[in-house]
Design an enzyme around this catalytic site. Sequence first.
Site, PDB file in Angstrom:
ATOM      1  N   ASP A  99       0.864  -1.339  -0.061  1.00 50.34           N
ATOM      2  CA  ASP A  99      -0.067  -0.130  -0.012  1.00 50.34           C
ATOM      3  C   ASP A  99       0.750   1.063   0.005  1.00 50.34           C
ATOM      4  O   ASP A  99       0.294   2.218  -0.159  1.00 50.34           O
ATOM      5  CB  ASP A  99      -0.746  -0.029   1.237  1.00 50.34           C
ATOM      6  CG  ASP A  99      -1.875  -1.069   1.085  1.00 50.34           C
ATOM      7  OD1 ASP A  99      -2.267  -1.665   0.190  1.00 50.34           O
ATOM      8  OD2 ASP A  99      -2.536  -1.184   2.230  1.00 50.34           O
ATOM      9  N   GLY A 137      -5.869  -0.489  -0.843  1.00 48.30           N
ATOM     10  CA  GLY A 137      -5.571   0.822  -0.285  1.00 48.30           C
ATOM     11  C   GLY A 137      -6.671   1.105   0.647  1.00 48.30           C
ATOM     12  O   GLY A 137      -7.657   1.782   0.482  1.00 48.30           O
ATOM     13  N   HIS A 159      19.448  -4.124 -27.706  1.00 55.10           N
ATOM     14  CA  HIS A 159      18.444  -2.929 -27.710  1.00 55.10           C
ATOM     15  C   HIS A 159      17.150  -3.311 -27.037  1.00 55.10           C
ATOM     16  O   HIS A 159      16.213  -2.526 -27.071  1.00 55.10           O
ATOM     17  CB  HIS A 159      18.265  -2.473 -29.140  1.00 55.10           C
ATOM     18  CG  HIS A 159      19.581  -1.623 -29.477  1.00 55.10           C
ATOM     19  ND1 HIS A 159      20.555  -2.061 -30.071  1.00 55.10           N
ATOM     20  CD2 HIS A 159      19.459  -0.298 -29.899  1.00 55.10           C
ATOM     21  CE1 HIS A 159      21.437  -1.202 -30.266  1.00 55.10           C
ATOM     22  NE2 HIS A 159      20.853   0.001 -30.070  1.00 55.10           N
ATOM     23  N   ASN A 204      22.505   8.692 -16.822  1.00 52.22           N
ATOM     24  CA  ASN A 204      23.853   9.314 -16.735  1.00 52.22           C
ATOM     25  C   ASN A 204      23.656  11.007 -16.756  1.00 52.22           C
ATOM     26  O   ASN A 204      24.460  11.336 -17.277  1.00 52.22           O
ATOM     27  CB  ASN A 204      24.737   9.099 -17.822  1.00 52.22           C
ATOM     28  CG  ASN A 204      24.142   9.260 -19.079  1.00 52.22           C
ATOM     29  OD1 ASN A 204      22.872   9.494 -19.143  1.00 52.22           O
ATOM     30  ND2 ASN A 204      24.969   9.407 -20.463  1.00 52.22           N
ATOM     31  N   GLN A 215      16.769  -3.297 -24.230  1.00 48.34           N
ATOM     32  CA  GLN A 215      16.830  -2.378 -22.897  1.00 48.34           C
ATOM     33  C   GLN A 215      16.237  -1.125 -23.531  1.00 48.34           C
ATOM     34  O   GLN A 215      15.622  -0.165 -22.492  1.00 48.34           O
ATOM     35  CB  GLN A 215      18.287  -2.266 -22.480  1.00 48.34           C
ATOM     36  CG  GLN A 215      18.632  -3.612 -21.733  1.00 48.34           C
ATOM     37  CD  GLN A 215      20.246  -3.443 -21.755  1.00 48.34           C
ATOM     38  OE1 GLN A 215      20.948  -3.010 -20.683  1.00 48.34           O
ATOM     39  NE2 GLN A 215      20.924  -3.789 -22.803  1.00 48.34           N
ATOM     40  N   ARG A 264      28.824 -18.790 -21.429  1.00 44.13           N
ATOM     41  CA  ARG A 264      28.430 -18.307 -22.327  1.00 44.13           C
ATOM     42  C   ARG A 264      28.344 -16.578 -22.342  1.00 44.13           C
ATOM     43  O   ARG A 264      28.112 -16.135 -21.063  1.00 44.13           O
ATOM     44  CB  ARG A 264      26.936 -18.353 -22.333  1.00 44.13           C
ATOM     45  CG  ARG A 264      26.520 -20.030 -22.665  1.00 44.13           C
ATOM     46  CD  ARG A 264      26.571 -20.331 -24.134  1.00 44.13           C
ATOM     47  NE  ARG A 264      26.294 -21.865 -24.344  1.00 44.13           N
ATOM     48  CZ  ARG A 264      27.034 -22.767 -24.425  1.00 44.13           C
ATOM     49  NH1 ARG A 264      28.386 -22.647 -23.969  1.00 44.13           N
ATOM     50  NH2 ARG A 264      26.556 -24.003 -24.534  1.00 44.13           N
TER      51      ARG A 264
END
Length: 749
Positions: free
Chosen positions: A153, A196, A647, A519, A649, A641
């Site tokens: 909540d 809530g 991309h 950044n 992301q 591996r």
Amino acid sequence: MTVRIGVLTSGGDAQGMNAAVRAVVRAGIQAGAEVFGIHEGWQGAVDGGDQIRRLEWDDVGNVLARGGTVIGTARCAAFRERDGRKRAALNLITHGIDRIIVIGGDGSLTGTDRLREEWPAFVAELADAGEITAEQAERHAQLVIAGLVGSIDNDMVGTDMTIGTDSALHRITEAIDAISSTAASHQRSFVVEVMGRHCGYLAVMSAIAGAADYVLIPESPPADDWKQHMSHVLRQSRRAGRRTSIVVIAEGTQDRQGNPITPEDVRVVLADEMGEDARVTILGHVQRGGTPSAYDRWMATMLGHAAVGEVLRGDREPQLVAVRGNRPTFMPLMEAVAATRRVASLIEEGRYDEAMAARGRSFVQMTQAFHQLSEARPDAEPLEDCRQIGVLHCGGLAPGMNATAAAVIRLGIDRGHEMFGVHGGFPGLIDGDIRRLGWGDVEGWTASGGANLGTRRTIPTEEDLYALSRSIETSGLDALIIIGGFNAYRALTLIHAERKRFPALRLPIVVVPCSIDNNLPGLQMAVGADTALNVAVSSVDLIKMSASAAKRAFVVETMGRHCGFLTLTTGVAVGAERVYLHEDGITIADLKTDIDAMVEGFRSGRSFYLAIRNEEASPFYTTDLITRMFEAEGRGEFSVRGSVLGHVQQGGAPSPFDRINGVRLASQAMQWVTEQLASGADQHVFVTPDGMRDVRDLDELVDWQARRPLEQWWLDLKPVLHDLTRTPGVASAPGSLTGRGARPTTMER
Ligand code: ADP
């Protein structure tokens, strides 16, 4: 004798509790303590026996991705009685435990504090009755406690977020997105009830993230004419082209007379006032379920780690281990509980303004932002002296760019401005690829990934500035809002430097931070970073699963350019053994240490090792090279591996936080632009959560060469990662709980 810490989860469960338990266990062991899991909440302590069990390092492997709580939780009636608590004290003392970290809601924290208060009396009584020895009584004379709030909540005063809230927001937003698409097909209305009882946090934030039309919450009961008002707002947005109406209601909502308002009441209003055949969806326990979000994992990990430090100190009144500004903070436990309970009383007494104020500045601001957005007048006539504002993107694609742009555009229209979308970033602006956007043109943008206006990394060169200023002049733009990443800040700096030569550049310009790399200066979270983090975390979850059948090491590469935010936070959230950051660089000595530890780990029975490498951590030791080095040294004993997340992301629907953050920053930017235009000013600024900063401040904040802020708050998570993934007793990171030794010799299973 070794210090023994008990950890329990109590009351309602919440996603992320496992991350907290894991952090307590490992940080405790790392600091030289023994950690015991008290299973099934306080019931486990009352029952004793093997409900109180020692937890070892590996017992909390592979729990980060799991919802619920692996040590069980319960509501325990016996613990509400003195006798029950006395039995719990006896069982704890029998196990040598006199430090407790409890993860639960205000009920659990209160119960735990009662036990602490009564503890000395219990010890005396138990010793008198011969149930514990005099030595035990002396050794365990006091109980030391610390509390973490596990509650979806977000109802605790004193902490920015409670464990589980962000994951619940993910569940609700996924549901609203799904409902929106079917609702739009049939032009239907939906009433969505979220959890809530006394707290409207989930309702307001999911209404913003889901671009709903109306929200009803306990802290701020609607005015008596709410039925007419709601119908008016919904009708207006339908007229402007919206194909759905969505009303979000918190379960504890009441009117100003204290009568409950139910989803059914809302449905009836929609039927009577608008002739709408609305459907009701009660989300219920879905909100508690599912895998924890990235935030709930790293935040709960950070707090669990901090709680261990707190109970080991044990030299002050009991503390709530809270999170403020993404850092652990401490406040007296019972003060936080009392303040939280006061909010419920304020609501009961009808003191709504005070109840809202007690929820904090940011909640009040976001509630206002929602009202502004949802009630933004789609048919607002431009003001007579209306101004023209251009919106463009600059920099790499970040999820949430659309949500931010849509908010800017609707808020601008509401204030009587004319809003113009610039397509294709600065090149588009130079070419005059500019279109006026109406309220309905940005419908559906909030939930969509990508950037509908298009984004380019290109920043204007000095030669471009003439063409740029001509274009600004001919298109008649009075102000610019640039939603973007690092290059947007560079462009702002250049434009500011050249404004004397090109008078057309003397117009208000504001940069709104959007970047998956996180950044950007002056703030902790840029829009887009949370989504990228969630994508990275769920990808690594899949990778971990794929490896479960064989002995395997993975080197996973994340994006981020020169900024290690994504790499480190992903590492903390998935339990990586090692992260490689540009901030640290990589040396052959590091790699040798890591490889020795990894090989040793596999030899001693481990089956998985995970390293995460930032894409630009080193120009020499690439992901491929590290993968091959690991493979070579594994000598066939395990396979290795490499996996470049790439991309994905930048893609995907924005996370709830990114949508909310986008709206927050957009509304600040719009407010500022309006003030600038009204006063005839022409500043160049960038948005931070604490207000606007002048472009000239950038030099103090930014490492231009490394393309990142000089100060990076998330680096504080480094010692946390180290403590939870290294062999107990040999951690070395500065700021870690032990601060000893250096060599990593173990790994997470
Ligand atoms: P939450 O911790 O989620 O608020 P509850 O209020 O149900 O959930 O509390 C969880 C448990 O904590 C209870 O079942 C009980 O065992 C203990 N507890 C709660 N309040 C008290 C209290 N005032 N005194 C003693 N124990 C309490």
